[in-house]
Every structure is written in C-alpha cells, then in structure tokens.
Design a protein around this motif. Structure first.
Motif, PDB file in Angstrom:
ATOM      1  N   THR A 135       0.851  -1.183   0.000  1.00  0.00           N
ATOM      2  CA  THR A 135       0.000   0.000   0.000  1.00  0.00           C
ATOM      3  C   THR A 135       0.887   1.233   0.000  1.00  0.00           C
ATOM      4  N   TYR A 136       0.634   2.157  -0.930  1.00  0.00           N
ATOM      5  CA  TYR A 136       1.452   3.365  -1.070  1.00  0.00           C
ATOM      6  C   TYR A 136       0.682   4.579  -0.562  1.00  0.00           C
ATOM      7  N   VAL A 137       1.362   5.385   0.250  1.00  0.00           N
ATOM      8  CA  VAL A 137       0.771   6.620   0.771  1.00  0.00           C
ATOM      9  C   VAL A 137       1.696   7.775   0.379  1.00  0.00           C
ATOM     10  N   PHE A 138       1.183   8.673  -0.453  1.00  0.00           N
ATOM     11  CA  PHE A 138       1.980   9.789  -0.962  1.00  0.00           C
ATOM     12  C   PHE A 138       1.565  11.092  -0.281  1.00  0.00           C
ATOM     13  N   TRP A 139       2.559  11.914   0.049  1.00  0.00           N
ATOM     14  CA  TRP A 139       2.263  13.218   0.634  1.00  0.00           C
ATOM     15  C   TRP A 139       2.966  14.308  -0.180  1.00  0.00           C
ATOM     16  N   GLY A 140       2.401  15.498  -0.136  1.00  0.00           N
ATOM     17  CA  GLY A 140       3.001  16.621  -0.842  1.00  0.00           C
ATOM     18  C   GLY A 140       2.170  17.871  -0.668  1.00  0.00           C
ATOM     19  N   PRO A 141       2.725  19.032  -0.992  1.00  0.00           N
ATOM     20  CA  PRO A 141       1.984  20.289  -0.865  1.00  0.00           C
ATOM     21  C   PRO A 141       0.850  20.376  -1.877  1.00  0.00           C
ATOM     22  N   GLU A 142      -0.107  21.215  -1.574  1.00  0.00           N
ATOM     23  CA  GLU A 142      -1.303  21.357  -2.398  1.00  0.00           C
ATOM     24  C   GLU A 142      -0.965  21.661  -3.849  1.00  0.00           C
ATOM     25  N   ARG A 143       0.045  22.483  -4.085  1.00  0.00           N
ATOM     26  CA  ARG A 143       0.378  22.874  -5.466  1.00  0.00           C
ATOM     27  C   ARG A 143       0.778  21.668  -6.323  1.00  0.00           C
ATOM     28  N   ASN A 144       1.304  20.624  -5.682  1.00  0.00           N
ATOM     29  CA  ASN A 144       1.701  19.419  -6.414  1.00  0.00           C
ATOM     30  C   ASN A 144       0.635  18.327  -6.415  1.00  0.00           C
ATOM     31  N   MET A 145      -0.254  18.376  -5.406  1.00  0.00           N
ATOM     32  CA  MET A 145      -1.222  17.301  -5.246  1.00  0.00           C
ATOM     33  C   MET A 145      -2.646  17.708  -5.613  1.00  0.00           C
ATOM     34  N   ARG A 146      -2.834  18.926  -6.083  1.00  0.00           N
ATOM     35  CA  ARG A 146      -4.185  19.382  -6.446  1.00  0.00           C
ATOM     36  C   ARG A 146      -4.766  18.530  -7.564  1.00  0.00           C
ATOM     37  N   GLN A 147      -6.086  18.421  -7.573  1.00  0.00           N
ATOM     38  CA  GLN A 147      -6.760  17.477  -8.465  1.00  0.00           C
ATOM     39  C   GLN A 147      -7.495  18.152  -9.621  1.00  0.00           C
ATOM     40  N   ASP A 148      -7.110  19.380  -9.941  1.00  0.00           N
ATOM     41  CA  ASP A 148      -7.781  20.114 -11.017  1.00  0.00           C
ATOM     42  C   ASP A 148      -7.017  20.068 -12.330  1.00  0.00           C
ATOM     43  N   GLY A 149      -6.072  19.134 -12.429  1.00  0.00           N
ATOM     44  CA  GLY A 149      -5.268  19.009 -13.639  1.00  0.00           C
ATOM     45  C   GLY A 149      -3.959  19.758 -13.572  1.00  0.00           C
ATOM     46  N   LYS A 150      -3.767  20.576 -12.520  1.00  0.00           N
ATOM     47  CA  LYS A 150      -2.554  21.378 -12.393  1.00  0.00           C
ATOM     48  C   LYS A 150      -1.566  20.814 -11.368  1.00  0.00           C
ATOM     49  N   GLY A 151      -1.954  19.755 -10.694  1.00  0.00           N
ATOM     50  CA  GLY A 151      -1.042  19.124  -9.733  1.00  0.00           C
ATOM     51  C   GLY A 151      -0.222  18.052 -10.422  1.00  0.00           C
ATOM     52  N   HIS A 152       1.015  18.366 -10.752  1.00  0.00           N
ATOM     53  CA  HIS A 152       1.791  17.448 -11.605  1.00  0.00           C
ATOM     54  C   HIS A 152       2.101  16.121 -10.907  1.00  0.00           C
ATOM     55  N   VAL A 153       2.271  16.136  -9.597  1.00  0.00           N
ATOM     56  CA  VAL A 153       2.518  14.876  -8.892  1.00  0.00           C
ATOM     57  C   VAL A 153       1.247  14.038  -8.856  1.00  0.00           C
ATOM     58  N   PHE A 154       0.136  14.672  -8.538  1.00  0.00           N
ATOM     59  CA  PHE A 154      -1.138  13.945  -8.551  1.00  0.00           C
ATOM     60  C   PHE A 154      -1.414  13.365  -9.934  1.00  0.00           C
ATOM     61  N   ASN A 155      -1.141  14.129 -10.980  1.00  0.00           N
ATOM     62  CA  ASN A 155      -1.361  13.645 -12.347  1.00  0.00           C
ATOM     63  C   ASN A 155      -0.530  12.400 -12.634  1.00  0.00           C
ATOM     64  N   ALA A 156       0.726  12.410 -12.166  1.00  0.00           N
ATOM     65  CA  ALA A 156       1.600  11.244 -12.370  1.00  0.00           C
ATOM     66  C   ALA A 156       1.062  10.021 -11.634  1.00  0.00           C
ATOM     67  N   LEU A 157       0.550  10.240 -10.420  1.00  0.00           N
ATOM     68  CA  LEU A 157       0.002   9.134  -9.639  1.00  0.00           C
ATOM     69  C   LEU A 157      -1.293   8.610 -10.263  1.00  0.00           C
ATOM     70  N   TRP A 158      -2.069   9.509 -10.831  1.00  0.00           N
ATOM     71  CA  TRP A 158      -3.307   9.103 -11.499  1.00  0.00           C
ATOM     72  C   TRP A 158      -3.006   8.190 -12.692  1.00  0.00           C
ATOM     73  N   LYS A 159      -1.979   8.520 -13.442  1.00  0.00           N
ATOM     74  CA  LYS A 159      -1.582   7.697 -14.579  1.00  0.00           C
ATOM     75  C   LYS A 159      -1.136   6.310 -14.111  1.00  0.00           C
ATOM     76  N   ILE A 160      -0.399   6.277 -13.012  1.00  0.00           N
ATOM     77  CA  ILE A 160       0.032   4.996 -12.448  1.00  0.00           C
ATOM     78  C   ILE A 160      -1.184   4.179 -12.004  1.00  0.00           C
ATOM     79  N   ALA A 161      -2.145   4.843 -11.378  1.00  0.00           N
ATOM     80  CA  ALA A 161      -3.352   4.160 -10.911  1.00  0.00           C
ATOM     81  C   ALA A 161      -4.150   3.594 -12.080  1.00  0.00           C
TER      82      ALA A 161
END
Length: 289
Positions: A135-161
């Motif tokens: 089980t993976y738990v990722f943390w990061g600031p809002e600017r990287n984890m935002r879910q409106d298409g502008k969070g580049h880390v969240f976007n990368a994790l979404w692709k992995i998912a």
C-alpha cells in the motif's frame, strides 16, 4: 454519527458552561475519528484510482515495524526479525533487495514524498507490478497534489493508478497536512512555515503509524541527542547510498538552514514525547525515554 454528536452537544449545552462544552465537543470529535478507524476507514488518506478519489484507507495493524532509511541499518542484522512483524512500513524508495539481512524483505506500507515520486515512476514495474501487494501513501503540498489538472505529482500518480488499477495508492489530504502542521506547532511552539521548514517523510510516516498500528517498533532511527554525543556513530544518511553525506552532518545542516530544510533533530524530540503516550519502542539504536 455527526447528527448524534450534535444532538448530544445541544442537550449538554443546557447544563454545561461554554468552555466545558467546547472541551466535550473536542473529545467527542476525537472519539468519532477513532471510531471511524474501525468502521469507515482511516481519515486523512484517500485512494487514487480510476474510479475516483473518495475511498478511505481501510487498514489496521496490531504491530508494525517502521524501518528507517538511515545508515544505522547497515550491519543491523534484524531483517528476519522485521519480516516477522505483522506490518512493515518503509519510506520513499528505500530498497530491500541486497539488504534483506539488515532491513528485511517485506513491505506492507510505503510512505512516499512528492519529491520521490519520479524515483518510483522510473522503476514502476518493480514498485507497482512486482510489489503490487504494497500500500502506497503519498504526501506533498497542495500545489503538487491538487486534483484540477494542475497538480503534476497527482497527475503522475493518477496515470500509475490507471495503468496498475489493483495497486493501493493513497494521498494524504490537505486537511491531514494541515493537521500535521498543527501537531508540529503544538509540540514545538513554532509555526513550521514561518521557520522556513518542511516536515519530513519520517514525520508523516510516524503519524500514519500511530493512526494505523496498536504498537510500533522503530528500527534504525537515532534520537535527538545522538549527533551531539562525542562518540556518536558515523553512518551514511541512507543505508543504500554509501558514498553520500554523513547522517549527522545532514541533520545539522537541515536543522539550522533558514529556508527549505527539514527539522530532523527537532522531530526526533517530538517522537520521544509521543513514545510516552503510545506503545512505541526504538531499536538499533535503542532510546532511553
């Protein structure tokens, strides 16, 4: 649950003073969160999956081994002992292959910083295919984890998912991040942002372990006084990076840098406080609490 809490608070307001009422509301809220651990999942951690981002982390461990990435783990020889613990928690991209004798081979949970995501993506077949039961738990600031298409880390994790839909991938929520900041300030009297510091992956991992585990064994973590002792051991910052900077040198640099550092030594002092309130022990090296 929320309605019942509100109902009781309304009834109590007829007989309790306002300060006592606020205190009771706080206790009831904490009790409700604890109850949520068993019924609705673990608050503060939401799954990232093609189906959406609304599923809480459903996990509980009676005993956990939290394995540090410190060079203290070199020659520890506790790999077999660690692998016998119910849940094994590791951080970032800390490997097990080649280090099994010292750190073990099992990984139940891996807590990962936003800055380490590229390292996992680079070796995605190992982390998300071969280690699909982690089980993976990722943390990061809002600017990287935002879910409106502008969070580049969240976007990368979404692709992995999307690519590996069976893998359990969770993100620490903004509210949980703020809660962690509040804990740091309550324990130190200092506002994290005003001091120019970032909480470490170890800090988020320790909080998750407290949320997740009935008891915790922490392996390879030094205490807050270790580096000030004249005879302290000199080991690499990470056990898997032999030629990198010395651990204590890294800790001192981060503790005193004015902007962008982690307060590793301060965080260790906080853990010592938490260990007096939770079932927690430190091994290799052991702590005198």
């Amino acid at each position: 649950m929320k309605y019942q809490m509100f109902h009781w608070l309304c009834l109590l307001s007829l007989s309790l003073s306002l300060p006592l009422l606020f205190w009771f509301g706080h206790v009831m809220t904490r009790a409700g969160l604890s109850l949520g651990l068993r019924r609705g999942g673990l608050g503060g951690y939401l799954r990232i999956s093609p189906a959406g981002v609304d599923q809480l982390l459903h996990m509980h461990c009676s005993q956990c081994a939290l394995v540090s990435s410190s060079g203290q783990m070199l020659a520890a020889g506790v790999g077999e002992e660690i692998d016998k613990v119910g849940c094994v928690i590791r951080m970032n991209n800390a490997p097990t292959q080649g280090y099994e004798k010292d750190v073990g081979s099992r990984t139940s949970v891996r807590v990962v910083s936003h800055t380490s995501v590229p390292l996992l993506v680079k070796n995605e077949r190992y982390y998300f295919q071969q280690s699909a039961d982690t089980t993976y738990v990722f943390w990061g600031p809002e600017r990287n984890m935002r879910q409106d298409g502008k969070g580049h880390v969240f976007n990368a994790l979404w692709k992995i998912a999307e690519k590996y839909p069976k893998v359990q991938i969770y993100a620490v929520t903004t509210e949980k991040m703020q809660y962690c900041d509040g804990l740091f300030q309550n324990e130190t009297g200092k506002n994290r942002m005003k001091t120019g510091a970032f909480l470490s992956t170890g800090f988020f991992t320790m909080i998750l372990a407290i949320d997740l585990c009935d008891s915790i064994r922490v392996y390879g973590m030094i205490d807050d006084n270790h580096c000030s002792r004249a005879n302290h051991s000199a080991v690499p910052y990470h056990y898997y990076e032999r030629n990198r900077v010395d651990e204590c040198r890294m800790y001192r640099f981060h503790e005193h840098t004015q902007r962008g550092g982690h307060r590793f030594i301060t965080e260790k002092a906080i853990y010592a406080k938490w260990a007096t309130r939770h079932k927690m022990e430190f091994k290799h090296p052991s702590w005198s609490l």
